[in-house]
Design a protein around this motif. Structure first.
Motif, PDB file in Angstrom:
ATOM      1  N   PHE A  73      24.129   1.326  65.378  1.00  0.00           N
ATOM      2  CA  PHE A  73      23.463   0.670  66.500  1.00  0.00           C
ATOM      3  C   PHE A  73      23.539  -0.823  66.240  1.00  0.00           C
ATOM      4  N   GLY A  74      23.187  -1.613  67.223  1.00  0.00           N
ATOM      5  CA  GLY A  74      23.145  -3.066  67.043  1.00  0.00           C
ATOM      6  C   GLY A  74      24.320  -3.737  67.695  1.00  0.00           C
ATOM      7  N   VAL A 127      21.773   3.014  60.942  1.00  0.00           N
ATOM      8  CA  VAL A 127      22.718   2.082  60.318  1.00  0.00           C
ATOM      9  C   VAL A 127      23.011   0.956  61.302  1.00  0.00           C
ATOM     10  N   TYR A 128      22.644  -0.273  60.928  1.00  0.00           N
ATOM     11  CA  TYR A 128      22.913  -1.420  61.779  1.00  0.00           C
ATOM     12  C   TYR A 128      24.372  -1.841  61.633  1.00  0.00           C
ATOM     13  N   THR A 129      25.002  -2.103  62.756  1.00  0.00           N
ATOM     14  CA  THR A 129      26.375  -2.597  62.773  1.00  0.00           C
ATOM     15  C   THR A 129      26.343  -4.040  63.236  1.00  0.00           C
ATOM     16  N   GLN A 130      26.713  -4.938  62.447  1.00  0.00           N
ATOM     17  CA  GLN A 130      27.295  -4.764  61.126  1.00  0.00           C
ATOM     18  C   GLN A 130      26.837  -5.907  60.236  1.00  0.00           C
ATOM     19  N   THR A 131      27.107  -5.855  58.957  1.00  0.00           N
ATOM     20  CA  THR A 131      26.612  -6.900  58.062  1.00  0.00           C
ATOM     21  C   THR A 131      27.311  -8.235  58.283  1.00  0.00           C
ATOM     22  N   THR A 132      28.596  -8.203  58.611  1.00  0.00           N
ATOM     23  CA  THR A 132      29.335  -9.456  58.800  1.00  0.00           C
ATOM     24  C   THR A 132      30.184  -9.388  60.063  1.00  0.00           C
ATOM     25  N   GLY A 140      27.963  -9.475  63.372  1.00  0.00           N
ATOM     26  CA  GLY A 140      27.389  -9.464  62.040  1.00  0.00           C
ATOM     27  C   GLY A 140      26.104 -10.236  61.893  1.00  0.00           C
ATOM     28  N   LEU A 141      25.406  -9.908  60.803  1.00  0.00           N
ATOM     29  CA  LEU A 141      24.240 -10.692  60.395  1.00  0.00           C
ATOM     30  C   LEU A 141      24.690 -11.965  59.688  1.00  0.00           C
ATOM     31  N   MET A 142      25.962 -11.983  59.278  1.00  0.00           N
ATOM     32  CA  MET A 142      26.593 -13.163  58.683  1.00  0.00           C
ATOM     33  C   MET A 142      27.893 -13.428  59.428  1.00  0.00           C
ATOM     34  N   THR A 143      28.350 -14.668  59.340  1.00  0.00           N
ATOM     35  CA  THR A 143      29.610 -15.025  59.983  1.00  0.00           C
ATOM     36  C   THR A 143      30.793 -14.449  59.216  1.00  0.00           C
TER      37      THR A 143
END
Length: 167
Positions: A73-74, A127-132, A140-143
């Motif tokens: 999700f996300g 599960v959050y999509t996605q970390t980057t 992403g939570l990061m670039t």
């Protein structure tokens, strides 16, 4: 922890046979035969992918005897100029792109709040999509270059603590 032979029906084939083989081959691990793909009654997990916010088809009676998860999700997109894989209009996220960083962060908080509600209804994992960011996906939570964190770590910890410190 878990075998996941198929994701989102990409290449999914002979699902029952593959799932049954995995269950017999390695009974020490859970089997999620099709993460977000076409559900087949084999293995241990019923997995729904839902964008942008988490949801689950609780009304589908076939899924009741399985561990129920939101496998993805996300995907809330936020472009950070100077930190994109490519400067183009092909950068994307799920749903409309937020207008501000505050809106992006509010959407993440909303998703986690919804996941908390689903947890109360029986969802075992999310599960959050996605970390980057990944190439044109600015989800992403990061670039892409890992240089900008879109939600400060302490704020992320505070938001996500609501998932682990429940009564």
């Amino acid at each position: 922890v878990m075998w996941v032979p198929f994701n989102e029906a990409w290449g999914q084939h002979r699902t029952m046979e593959v799932g049954q083989w995995l269950v017999k081959r390695d009974p020490s691990r859970l089997v999620n035969v099709a993460s977000g793909g076409n559900f087949w009654p084999v293995g241990d997990v019923a997995d729904e992918h839902s964008y942008p916010h988490p949801s689950f088809p609780f009304g589908d009676g076939r899924l009741r005897k399985y561990v129920q998860v939101v496998g993805e999700f996300g995907g809330h997109g936020w472009p950070v100029p100077g930190h994109l894989w490519a400067d183009s209009d092909r950068n994307w996220g799920y749903g409309d792109l937020p207008k501000t960083i505050e809106d992006y962060q509010a959407r993440y908080r909303d998703s986690i709040s919804r996941l908390n509600t689903l947890s109360d209804m029986g969802i075992a994992a999310g599960v959050y999509t996605q970390t980057t960011d990944v190439e044109g996906e600015i989800n992403g939570l990061m670039t892409y270059d890992r240089r900008v964190i879109k939600i400060p770590v302490e704020e992320l910890r505070k938001i996500n603590t609501s998932l682990t410190e429940r009564q």
